[in-house]
Design an enzyme around this catalytic site. Structure first.
Site, PDB file in Angstrom:
ATOM      1  N   GLN A 131       0.827  -1.202   0.000  1.00 61.35           N
ATOM      2  CA  GLN A 131       0.000   0.000   0.000  1.00 61.35           C
ATOM      3  C   GLN A 131       0.868   1.263   0.000  1.00 61.35           C
ATOM      4  O   GLN A 131       0.533   2.259  -0.639  1.00 61.35           O
ATOM      5  CB  GLN A 131      -0.929   0.011   1.219  1.00 61.35           C
ATOM      6  CG  GLN A 131      -1.913   1.156   1.244  1.00 61.35           C
ATOM      7  CD  GLN A 131      -2.924   1.092   0.102  1.00 61.35           C
ATOM      8  OE1 GLN A 131      -3.314   0.006  -0.321  1.00 61.35           O
ATOM      9  NE2 GLN A 131      -3.323   2.249  -0.401  1.00 61.35           N
ATOM     10  N   SER A 140      -5.621   0.894   4.884  1.00 56.88           N
ATOM     11  CA  SER A 140      -6.351   0.331   3.745  1.00 56.88           C
ATOM     12  C   SER A 140      -7.266  -0.813   4.150  1.00 56.88           C
ATOM     13  O   SER A 140      -6.883  -1.693   4.922  1.00 56.88           O
ATOM     14  CB  SER A 140      -5.354  -0.175   2.693  1.00 56.88           C
ATOM     15  OG  SER A 140      -6.031  -0.864   1.657  1.00 56.88           O
ATOM     16  N   HIS A 179      -7.979  -3.132   2.256  1.00 53.82           N
ATOM     17  CA  HIS A 179      -7.391  -4.343   1.687  1.00 53.82           C
ATOM     18  C   HIS A 179      -6.437  -5.024   2.664  1.00 53.82           C
ATOM     19  O   HIS A 179      -6.238  -6.237   2.598  1.00 53.82           O
ATOM     20  CB  HIS A 179      -6.675  -4.015   0.374  1.00 53.82           C
ATOM     21  CG  HIS A 179      -7.598  -3.720  -0.759  1.00 53.82           C
ATOM     22  ND1 HIS A 179      -8.214  -4.702  -1.498  1.00 53.82           N
ATOM     23  CD2 HIS A 179      -8.036  -2.552  -1.269  1.00 53.82           C
ATOM     24  CE1 HIS A 179      -8.988  -4.153  -2.429  1.00 53.82           C
ATOM     25  NE2 HIS A 179      -8.898  -2.840  -2.299  1.00 53.82           N
ATOM     26  N   ASP A 207     -11.855  -6.308  -4.572  1.00 54.76           N
ATOM     27  CA  ASP A 207     -12.465  -5.591  -5.699  1.00 54.76           C
ATOM     28  C   ASP A 207     -12.892  -6.607  -6.743  1.00 54.76           C
ATOM     29  O   ASP A 207     -12.134  -7.524  -7.085  1.00 54.76           O
ATOM     30  CB  ASP A 207     -11.460  -4.616  -6.327  1.00 54.76           C
ATOM     31  CG  ASP A 207     -11.015  -3.539  -5.351  1.00 54.76           C
ATOM     32  OD1 ASP A 207     -11.813  -3.178  -4.477  1.00 54.76           O
ATOM     33  OD2 ASP A 207      -9.867  -3.057  -5.483  1.00 54.76           O
ATOM     34  N   GLU A 221     -17.561   3.401  -4.675  1.00 50.71           N
ATOM     35  CA  GLU A 221     -16.871   2.267  -5.291  1.00 50.71           C
ATOM     36  C   GLU A 221     -17.795   1.052  -5.298  1.00 50.71           C
ATOM     37  O   GLU A 221     -17.759   0.237  -4.366  1.00 50.71           O
ATOM     38  CB  GLU A 221     -15.569   1.945  -4.546  1.00 50.71           C
ATOM     39  CG  GLU A 221     -14.521   3.044  -4.619  1.00 50.71           C
ATOM     40  CD  GLU A 221     -13.187   2.638  -4.010  1.00 50.71           C
ATOM     41  OE1 GLU A 221     -13.075   1.477  -3.539  1.00 50.71           O
ATOM     42  OE2 GLU A 221     -12.252   3.462  -4.012  1.00 50.71           O
ATOM     43  N   HIS A 267     -16.056  -2.476  -4.740  1.00 49.01           N
ATOM     44  CA  HIS A 267     -15.291  -2.809  -3.538  1.00 49.01           C
ATOM     45  C   HIS A 267     -16.223  -3.376  -2.468  1.00 49.01           C
ATOM     46  O   HIS A 267     -17.066  -2.665  -1.927  1.00 49.01           O
ATOM     47  CB  HIS A 267     -14.591  -1.546  -3.015  1.00 49.01           C
ATOM     48  CG  HIS A 267     -13.762  -1.770  -1.776  1.00 49.01           C
ATOM     49  ND1 HIS A 267     -12.390  -1.788  -1.790  1.00 49.01           N
ATOM     50  CD2 HIS A 267     -14.120  -1.983  -0.479  1.00 49.01           C
ATOM     51  CE1 HIS A 267     -11.942  -1.989  -0.541  1.00 49.01           C
ATOM     52  NE2 HIS A 267     -12.983  -2.115   0.259  1.00 49.01           N
TER      53      HIS A 267
END
Length: 279
Positions: free
Chosen positions: A161, A187, A189, A196, A245, A248
């Protein structure tokens, strides 16, 4: 002599009557005491039931402790973020003002058996085990409904990241980067619970128009059934800190996902979190 015998008999009768009366009185006292004790026990039982019922109601209404404490007492900022104390929880909330402990990473990463747009075994193929299994169920259901979802990017380490963020800042500037990219340690993630998704119709791109595709609409309608939420919904950027998003998704478990879906809310709103995205 007869008179003395008569007195003796009468005396014996009176003594027997007295004993009987005393015994009866004692039995009545005992019965009354038992009745009083029983009433006290019943009253205590009713009070315990009422107390237990109240405690259950309070427990049902309460938010998880780690979130409620932070919601009431701690307000993070972009420059001075809060460090979360529950990084391993599937309900952990990280955003611009809430970060992971330095160097934290999940310990149960696996590769879900779903189609990715690339063949290499990169770290972004991975998710935490529980989320990976839920994603496999989601993909199986979407395929049954005729959808063709494709996975794009799952887990992302803090180091990775950092590379992405610094590269974006160098090419787009920090202000623009902060609208779409997380700073290292903040993040979604990095949780190992977010991924995603895209589709062939999108030419595998991650864009807002994904919501106009059949796959995007299906995901918005059904993701919660498998424990996922659209983490950055439309019209909530002032709360989440990020633009819309639709691609996501974030795993939070079926119960919480259902609640957030029905509320039309975000993780921040559901847990009544306060933050300051201006500083």
């Amino acid at each position: 002599m007869k008179r003395l015998m008569l007195f003796a008999v009468l005396g014996a009768v009176l003594v027997a009557a007295g004993c009987q009366s005393e015994q009866t009185s004692q039995e009545q006292d005992t019965n009354e005491n038992k009745t009083a004790e029983k009433q006290t026990e019943n009253q205590q039982a009713e009070q315990n039931q009422e107390k237990e019922g109240t405690e259950k109601e309070q427990t049902a209404d309460a938010k998880p402790d780690q979130h409620q404490v932070e919601a009431d007492d701690v307000v993070g900022t972009i420059e001075n973020p809060v460090t979360v104390d529950n990084p391993d929880s599937i309900e952990v909330v990280v955003n611009k003002t809430r970060k992971f402990p330095d160097g934290w990473e999940p310990k149960d990463l696996v590769e879900p058996d779903v189609p990715f747009y690339f063949d290499e075994h990169l770290e972004k193929r991975k998710l935490r085990k529980e989320a990976a299994e839920a994603l496999e169920e989601l993909f199986a259901a979407s395929k049954k409904d005729g959808m063709e979802l494709v996975a794009a990017s799952g887990y992302r380490s803090e180091a990775r990241q950092k590379e992405i963020y610094e590269n974006n800042v160098a090419t787009q500037g920090q202000e623009e980067t902060d609208k779409v990219s997380s700073r290292p340690g903040r993040s979604e993630h990095q949780t190992g619970l977010a991924i995603d998704l895209t589709s062939a119709e999108m030419a595998l791109a991650l864009e807002e128009t994904f919501i106009d595709t059949d796959e995007g609409k299906w995901l918005a309608e059904h993701a919660h059934e498998y424990g996922f939420i659209i983490r950055y919904p439309e019209g909530k950027s002032d709360i989440t800190g990020y633009s819309y998003e639709p691609w996501h998704i974030r795993y939070v478990g079926k119960d919480l996902a259902k609640q957030i879906y029905e509320e039309g809310s975000t993780l921040e709103e559901h847990f009544q979190m306060k933050s300051d995205l201006k500083n």
